[in-house]
Design an enzyme around this catalytic site. Structure first.
Site, short mmCIF file in Angstrom:
data_model
loop_
_atom_site.label_atom_id
_atom_site.label_comp_id
_atom_site.label_asym_id
_atom_site.label_seq_id
_atom_site.Cartn_x
_atom_site.Cartn_y
_atom_site.Cartn_z
N ASP A 119 69.92 78.89 28.71
CA ASP A 119 71.14 79.92 29.07
C ASP A 119 71.29 80.65 27.67
O ASP A 119 72.11 80.20 26.87
CB ASP A 119 72.22 79.19 29.61
CG ASP A 119 73.31 80.15 29.96
OD1 ASP A 119 73.48 81.47 29.62
OD2 ASP A 119 74.23 79.60 30.40
N LYS A 155 75.89 89.31 28.94
CA LYS A 155 76.65 90.16 27.73
C LYS A 155 75.91 91.11 26.79
O LYS A 155 76.01 91.98 27.40
CB LYS A 155 76.99 88.63 26.76
CG LYS A 155 78.01 87.59 27.66
CD LYS A 155 78.84 86.80 26.88
CE LYS A 155 79.78 86.17 27.58
NZ LYS A 155 79.61 84.59 27.97
N TYR A 190 78.70 75.69 29.05
CA TYR A 190 79.10 76.63 30.11
C TYR A 190 78.14 77.42 30.66
O TYR A 190 77.48 78.18 29.79
CB TYR A 190 80.51 77.29 29.44
CG TYR A 190 81.05 78.40 30.47
CD1 TYR A 190 81.92 77.57 31.48
CD2 TYR A 190 81.01 79.65 30.11
CE1 TYR A 190 82.36 78.52 32.33
CE2 TYR A 190 81.66 80.31 31.03
CZ TYR A 190 82.36 80.01 32.32
OH TYR A 190 82.84 80.79 33.09
C1 LIG Z 1 79.81 83.87 29.43
C2 LIG Z 1 78.48 82.91 29.65
C3 LIG Z 1 78.26 82.77 31.08
C4 LIG Z 1 78.78 83.34 32.26
O1 LIG Z 1 78.76 84.94 32.24
P1 LIG Z 1 79.83 85.84 32.99
O2 LIG Z 1 79.24 87.25 32.99
O3 LIG Z 1 81.16 85.58 32.55
O4 LIG Z 1 79.66 85.21 34.29
C5 LIG Z 1 77.36 81.87 31.39
N1 LIG Z 1 76.63 81.26 30.36
C6 LIG Z 1 76.89 81.24 28.98
C7 LIG Z 1 76.13 80.55 27.94
C8 LIG Z 1 77.92 82.02 28.81
O5 LIG Z 1 78.41 82.22 27.43
#
Ligand SMILES: *Cc1c(COP(=O)(O)O)cnc(C)c1O
Length: 445
Positions: free
Chosen positions: A234, A263, A142
């Site tokens: 990521d 985050k 994701y």
């Molecule tokens: C949460 C998440 C995102 C997206 O971040 P948002 O602040 O919700 O847009 C992208 N990559 C990873 C791995 C995530 O866990």
């Protein structure tokens, strides 16, 4: 447990918010609990019920709900100066210096407002600097709500995973199974000179928590180098959670070209960032030619919260403390499922944990897995434990969603509504909280 106020609020919300929520993962059945306030590692809902919270905002809340005094003071001081200016402030330089000082691949950053914006910007940058369009991602990974990665299928049969996304986006995306070196080799064999980047979480943390097998991340590093493509990690979840201040890339000793953050680096406020060597990051405008901009980017309140959070973590042994607590929890869970559900798999490391409701492996997890499944080649269950998103999805996900998770909520423990999301410990959880959780797992599994 009485939840009439949550029910009434959700009823109102359904009239004015799509699905009654502002992020689809929050709409647990039959209705979500509405939160009144947090208390350390707990939350209290609008009906006064208190829950042990393992959602932790879906990842940002490393330190829990109360925030240490230093974080609270930094946030209040930033609010006092005025919310934002559309001009630089000192704290964004300080946070950038902190991140660059600790994360191996990062020399320079661009702050944005969400993890989604970070991955969008990283993909744009990778395409611009390589002059290529294709992006390889991991099935089930994701990367936020971005057009290029909201896809399903595999190479040759990719489609957008949501209406409203033109096929042109998915046509530039090559999803491969995580941990499958032959699959990624094959896409490079066919499309190598058109691939701008491989983007992956170093640990799939949005898909059951799957560890990279031995040598997998190293393989991606070598392959991208050979073909002139970029490697993007990521680290929106793993950043400053796994591997301490050096993040997952420090833990695994594999240095990507670009890293996305989100985050935790915003200390509980909206944030994202793209980091890497100056030679890449300076392609962003105004230093370079790749357009990137944002009204709220580098927001002073967020930057202050992020900096104070990371400084607190650096000064207080937070990661060691969380690993000790996490190991106590995972060890307890392994003992519980050995009796009641030997096919289940305890995953996670440090402050991330989860039980996958896997069906295949019949040998219970052994002593070697007490810190969570590490995809160790010497493990008895190596070939049977889930190693890809498809493996996780083959689990008893309905049992999780419809039976187990609601029962845990009734027992006063909040878990994310879907089986694929990681659960988190925070620095305010205690050994007593872990034992309470283990009792509930024991009773309800
Ligand atoms: C949460 C998440 C995102 C997206 O971040 P948002 O602040 O919700 O847009 C992208 N990559 C990873 C791995 C995530 O866990």
């Amino acid at each position: 447990m009485q939840r009439d106020s949550s029910r009434a609020l959700y009823d109102r919300a359904l009239g004015v918010l799509a699905g009654g929520v502002n992020s689809s993962v929050r709409a647990s059945r039959p209705y979500p609990v509405f939160i009144d306030h947090g208390e350390g590692g707990h939350v209290v809902d609008v009906d006064g019920n208190r829950y042990l919270d393992f959602i932790m905002g879906y990842g940002p809340l490393l330190l829990g709900h109360d925030l240490p005094a230093s974080v609270r003071e930094a946030v209040e001081a930033a609010v006092d100066t005025g919310p934002m200016f559309g001009a630089p402030t000192p704290v964004e330089v300080e946070l950038a210096e902190f991140v660059a000082g600790h994360v191996p691949s990062v020399e320079m950053l661009r702050f944005v407002n969400s993890g989604t914006e970070a991955t969008v910007s990283a993909v744009r940058l990778a395409r611009a600097v390589t002059g290529r369009d294709l992006v390889v991602i991991m099935q089930g990974g994701y990367h936020g709500a971005q057009e290029s990665t909201l896809v399903e299928g595999g190479p040759g049969a990719v489609e957008p995973s949501s209406p409203g996304i033109p096929d042109a986006f998915s046509a530039s995306t090559l999803p491969v199974p995580f941990n499958d070196t032959a699959a990624v080799d094959a896409v490079f064999e066919t499309h190598g000179d058109r691939i701008a980047a491989v983007m992956t979480e170093p640990i799939l943390a949005n898909n059951g928590i799957i560890e990279p097998g031995d040598g997998y991340l190293e393989h991606l590093r070598t392959l991208t180098d050979q073909h002139g493509a970029l490697l993007i990690f990521d680290e929106v979840i793993t950043g400053f959670r796994i591997g301490g201040l050096a993040c997952a890339q420090g833990l695994f000793g594999v240095t990507p070209d670009l890293t996305t953050f989100g985050k935790i680096i915003g200390g509980g406020f909206p944030v994202g960032a793209v980091g890497g060597p100056a030679a890449l990051i300076e392609h962003f405008t105004p230093a370079g030619e790749v357009f990137q901009s944002g009204t709220f980017s580098g927001h002073p309140v967020t930057m202050a919260a992020g900096l104070a959070t990371l400084e607190y973590a650096a000064d207080h042994d937070v990661y060691d403390q969380l690993s000790t607590l996490g190991d106590r929890l995972r060890t307890g869970l392994i003992d519980i499922i050995a009796d009641s559900a030997p096919s289940y798999t305890v995953v996670g490391r440090g402050s991330m944990f989860k039980i996958l409701f896997s069906r295949d492996p019949t040998t219970p997890q052994s002593g070697g897995c007490r810190s969570g499944c590490r995809r160790s080649a010497s493990c008895d269950r190596h070939s049977a434990c889930p190693s890809t998103a498809a493996g996780v999805r083959a689990g008893a996900t309905d049992r999780w969603e419809r039976v187990f998770r609601p029962a845990m909520r009734d027992a006063g423990i909040l878990l994310p509504p879907n089986q694929f999301e990681s659960q988190f410990l925070c620095a305010e959880h205690t050994a007593a909280d872990v034992d309470t959780a283990l009792d509930a797992y024991q009773e309800l599994l």
